[in-house]
Design a protein around this motif. Structure first.
Motif, PDB file in Angstrom:
ATOM      1  N   GLU A 174      42.392  36.368  44.108  1.00  0.00           N
ATOM      2  CA  GLU A 174      42.031  36.153  42.797  1.00  0.00           C
ATOM      3  C   GLU A 174      42.227  37.781  42.216  1.00  0.00           C
ATOM      4  N   ARG A 206      46.565  30.116  45.255  1.00  0.00           N
ATOM      5  CA  ARG A 206      45.792  29.302  46.105  1.00  0.00           C
ATOM      6  C   ARG A 206      46.862  28.139  46.183  1.00  0.00           C
ATOM      7  N   GLU A 208      45.725  25.211  47.608  1.00  0.00           N
ATOM      8  CA  GLU A 208      44.978  23.559  46.864  1.00  0.00           C
ATOM      9  C   GLU A 208      45.474  23.138  47.861  1.00  0.00           C
ATOM     10  N   ARG A 217      43.470  21.853  38.847  1.00  0.00           N
ATOM     11  CA  ARG A 217      43.546  22.823  40.242  1.00  0.00           C
ATOM     12  C   ARG A 217      45.287  22.983  40.238  1.00  0.00           C
ATOM     13  N   GLU A 225      40.191  38.570  34.683  1.00  0.00           N
ATOM     14  CA  GLU A 225      37.826  39.539  34.873  1.00  0.00           C
ATOM     15  C   GLU A 225      38.011  40.775  34.918  1.00  0.00           C
ATOM     16  N   TYR A 321      29.940  36.518  48.001  1.00  0.00           N
ATOM     17  CA  TYR A 321      30.275  36.889  48.602  1.00  0.00           C
ATOM     18  C   TYR A 321      29.190  37.272  46.981  1.00  0.00           C
ATOM     19  N   GLY A 342      33.807  31.527  36.153  1.00  0.00           N
ATOM     20  CA  GLY A 342      32.588  32.163  37.264  1.00  0.00           C
ATOM     21  C   GLY A 342      31.885  32.948  36.955  1.00  0.00           C
ATOM     22  N   ARG A 346      28.121  39.827  42.616  1.00  0.00           N
ATOM     23  CA  ARG A 346      28.313  40.541  43.945  1.00  0.00           C
ATOM     24  C   ARG A 346      28.129  41.372  44.501  1.00  0.00           C
ATOM     25  N   GLU A 450      30.344  40.027  38.173  1.00  0.00           N
ATOM     26  CA  GLU A 450      32.426  39.565  37.475  1.00  0.00           C
ATOM     27  C   GLU A 450      31.845  38.489  36.648  1.00  0.00           C
TER      28      GLU A 450
HETATM   29  N1  GAP Z   1      36.508  36.536  41.104  1.00  0.00           N
HETATM   30  C1  GAP Z   1      36.609  35.546  41.429  1.00  0.00           C
HETATM   31  C2  GAP Z   1      37.008  34.429  41.420  1.00  0.00           C
HETATM   32  O1  GAP Z   1      38.105  33.831  41.316  1.00  0.00           O
HETATM   33  P1  GAP Z   1      36.612  31.744  40.905  1.00  0.00           P
HETATM   34  O2  GAP Z   1      35.152  30.344  40.909  1.00  0.00           O
HETATM   35  O3  GAP Z   1      36.634  31.236  42.460  1.00  0.00           O
HETATM   36  O4  GAP Z   1      35.922  33.153  40.909  1.00  0.00           O
HETATM   37  C3  GAP Z   1      37.573  31.858  38.708  1.00  0.00           C
HETATM   38  O5  GAP Z   1      37.786  31.374  40.091  1.00  0.00           O
HETATM   39  C4  GAP Z   1      37.863  30.545  37.157  1.00  0.00           C
HETATM   40  O6  GAP Z   1      39.780  30.620  38.037  1.00  0.00           O
HETATM   41  C5  GAP Z   1      37.818  29.017  37.851  1.00  0.00           C
HETATM   42  O7  GAP Z   1      36.236  29.771  36.837  1.00  0.00           O
HETATM   43  C6  GAP Z   1      38.900  28.790  37.404  1.00  0.00           C
HETATM   44  O8  GAP Z   1      38.365  28.569  35.614  1.00  0.00           O
HETATM   45  C7  GAP Z   1      39.482  29.235  37.648  1.00  0.00           C
HETATM   46  N2  GAP Z   1      40.229  28.536  39.296  1.00  0.00           N
HETATM   47  C8  GAP Z   1      39.322  28.072  40.087  1.00  0.00           C
HETATM   48  N3  GAP Z   1      40.668  27.568  40.931  1.00  0.00           N
HETATM   49  C9  GAP Z   1      41.924  27.279  39.833  1.00  0.00           C
HETATM   50  C10 GAP Z   1      43.232  26.318  40.243  1.00  0.00           C
HETATM   51  N4  GAP Z   1      42.999  26.045  41.981  1.00  0.00           N
HETATM   52  N5  GAP Z   1      43.502  25.888  39.428  1.00  0.00           N
HETATM   53  C11 GAP Z   1      43.018  26.366  38.023  1.00  0.00           C
HETATM   54  N6  GAP Z   1      42.489  27.089  38.273  1.00  0.00           N
HETATM   55  C12 GAP Z   1      41.297  27.754  38.930  1.00  0.00           C
END
Ligand code: GAP
Length: 600
Positions: A174, A206, A208, A217, A225, A321, A342, A346, A450
């Motif tokens: 993030e 990430r 995944e 994803r 942010e 958090y 999101g 926090r 946030e």
């Molecule tokens: N700082 C808080 C945070 O990162 P999150 O809900 O984990 O919150 C925010 O992520 C946004 O990032 C999500 O609402 C989504 O739109 C995007 N996101 C999260 N994981 C993703 C992924 N693997 N691929 C594409 N977008 C993703």
């Protein structure tokens, strides 16, 4: 069998150069899902969406919101402090026969859905998920093999920093952590006043377990942010009134709980930001304010109000958090409801943890109603002792001791030892002086709200909503003009002089003034208009024989196909008012007293 709309859309996005899977030439050799390239048109759409976000979330509040850019790779201690090393995990399950690995909660949901059972796995423990696998005899969907036990998998991408294998770093999952760790510097720049916010737009990673669904994803993606810091004793948002008329669709925690129990989808209700605060659905005004901005943002991208809502997250579903959280959901024809942003409260979680791990004070001050006398512990390093214990690290330790938090100073005064990062500080390493002091201000760790947006998901839902099939096979990309990748097309009616050189010079001039322009003199005018519609070009300028006589051209509106006739010298200002001021082309023409041609 004819293709459905979303299949046509996917093919269109690939072949028109919006997005495509990365490393395509190696895809048959290695497993690298979850990475996408943006082509020339995709880059433009993404850039325009980011710019719109700035115009809604940052520019109007520039006195208090500051945009920064921080590194993508961060040292391990940052993620120890943030809790990501411990908590940023998903459940994984492995096939004992073919070795395939699956995200356990998604696998269970999908396999049960095939059997007509709808279940929400978010917030379940690994044992609960394992129980479901056993109870429903879920097997590997690929080979039918038995599945392993469910275990946790950390999603952080690990690397080393420099040539030292023990100097571990991670790609940030993030952008937020970059804003927390640089808090003292940016807070000083902001004049040490609350509320204030930091914005960051950038890439994150990430790892995944099983990325799918194209841009939805990904393993590497972009976020926008804001960390909004405020005094928890004064959680008012001075801008709440500016968004008073925005209707927010949301589901409360109570409704979500009820819906889960009854095995149905939660039903959203529509409230104003003030109503959301007054009914205590959110714990502070900032949450309601950012919900209103987020709804407006999506609306301006062409997502209707009834295609979005905020979904309350139950305590067991929230990130480690968050004390309160909502996901902004948007309805996608292909993927159903997906989370595009999101919104989390926090609290002081991140700053307090970074205080603890860095030993640096990350606090603001508030004025007290009346002065009070307190005991202050002053700590001074004992250079000789510190040199004996820490040798070449002595200077660093002395610096840390000089900036010690009051709480740690008090612990040393009580004879306790403290830990700052890798260093253990004992009372023998310092001189202590206890004084009484009258204070008029007190220190506290600011709280944070946030809003966090995933850009790639937003690009997808924007394109999906704009994608229209006219007469079942003609593509019309009805993107809002400020989001369209190409702003204006210049089309000589036929490929003949002087129409072509006049057209080329108009295109050059518009491009020189910063507009993304398409010049096209190939084929019939009808097929070129269709090409422009397919690419979502909001305005097509046509140069014809009358242009040679009186210096006027036609400007065609993409969505209505109505044309206006204007002077070449006025094209730029007309196009700007459509794009910047969101004016309707035909209305602009009528207002200027221009000829309006209503034919298709
Ligand atoms: N700082 C808080 C945070 O990162 P999150 O809900 O984990 O919150 C925010 O992520 C946004 O990032 C999500 O609402 C989504 O739109 C995007 N996101 C999260 N994981 C993703 C992924 N693997 N691929 C594409 N977008 C993703």
């Amino acid at each position: 069998m004819s293709k459905d709309r979303s299949e046509v859309l996917m093919e269109y996005l690939l072949t028109r150069g919006f997005v495509w899977p990365s490393f395509e030439i190696y895809r048959s050799m290695v497993e690298v899902g979850g990475f996408y390239d943006y082509g020339p048109l995709g880059v433009e759409v993404k850039r325009n969406i980011v710019e719109k976000w700035r115009r809604i979330f940052v520019y109007p509040y520039q006195d208090i919101i500051f945009e920064i850019e921080t590194p993508i790779i961060m040292p391990e201690i940052v993620f120890q402090a943030s809790g990501h090393l411990e908590h940023f995990t998903d459940y994984i399950v492995e096939c004992m026969k073919c070795g395939r690995k699956y995200r356990a909660d998604h696998l269970v949901e999908e396999e049960l859905k095939k059997r007509g059972i709808n279940i929400r796995t978010e917030g379940l423990s690994e044992r609960d998920i394992e129980k479901l696998i056993i109870e429903h005899e879920i097997k590997c969907p690929q080979c039918g093999g038995e599945l392993s036990k469910v275990y946790k998998f950390n999603l952080l991408f690990r690397t080393t920093i420099g040539p030292y294998s023990n100097n571990v770093g991670y790609i940030r999952p993030e952008t937020a952590q970059g804003m927390f760790v640089t808090f003292p510097r940016i807070f000083d720049l902001a004049g040490r006043k609350l509320p204030f916010g930091v914005a960051q737009i950038g890439r994150v990673g990430r790892n995944e377990i099983s990325p799918r669904q194209g841009l939805i994803r990904l393993r590497e993606f972009s976020q926008m942010e804001i960390e909004l810091f405020f005094d928890p004793k004064d959680p008012r948002c001075p801008f709440l009134d500016d968004v008073r008329d925005v209707k927010i669709r949301l589901t409360t925690e109570d409704e979500v709980k009820k819906a889960v129990k009854e095995g149905r989808d939660p039903t959203p209700m529509e409230l104003t930001p003030r109503e959301i605060v007054d009914r205590k659905i959110v714990p502070n005004e900032w949450m309601a304010f950012y919900m209103a901005l987020a709804m407006t943002f999506m609306n301006e991208l062409g997502i209707p109000v009834d295609h979005q809502y905020f979904l309350a997250k139950l305590p067991e579903e929230r990130a480690h958090y968050a004390a309160c959280a909502f996901d902004q959901m948007v309805l996608s024809e292909r993927f159903g409801w997906i989370e595009v942003s999101g919104l989390a409260y926090r609290t002081d979680y991140d700053l307090s943890r970074h205080e603890k791990f860095s030993g640096r004070e990350l606090r603001a001050e508030r004025r007290l109603d009346r002065p009070v006398e307190i005991e202050v512990v002053r700590v001074y390093p004992n250079p000789q002792k510190i040199r004996e214990v820490f040798r070449d690290k002595a200077r660093e330790v002395m610096k840390l001791i000089a900036g010690l938090r009051e709480e740690d100073a008090r612990r040393l005064a009580r004879g306790e030892k403290i830990r700052i990062g890798e260093y253990e500080i004992t009372p023998e390493l310092v001189f202590l002086k206890v004084e009484r002091k009258k204070i008029t201000k007190e220190k506290f760790v600011p709280h944070v709200v946030e809003p966090s947006f995933g850009i790639d998901r937003i690009v997808y839902v924007t394109l999906e909503h704009a994608f229209t099939l006219v007469d079942s096979d003609k593509i019309l990309l009805r993107l809002p003009p400020d989001i369209a990748p190409i702003k204006v097309a210049v089309l000589p009616l036929v490929r003949r002089e002087p129409l072509t050189s006049i057209g080329a010079s108009i295109a050059r001039e518009l491009a020189r003034r910063g507009l993304k322009v398409l010049y096209d003199d190939d084929g019939s005018i009808g097929s070129r208009y269709s090409r422009c519609d397919e690419l979502g070009v909001p305005i097509a300028v046509t140069v014809d024989d009358r242009t040679v006589e009186d210096g006027t051209v036609t400007l065609r509106d993409r969505d209505t196909r109505i044309q206006i006739r204007a002077k070449i010298s006025d094209i730029y200002s007309i196009v700007r008012s459509v794009i910047e001021e969101k004016r309707d082309l035909v209305n602009v023409g009528r207002e200027l007293g221009l000829e309006v041609i209503e034919r298709t």
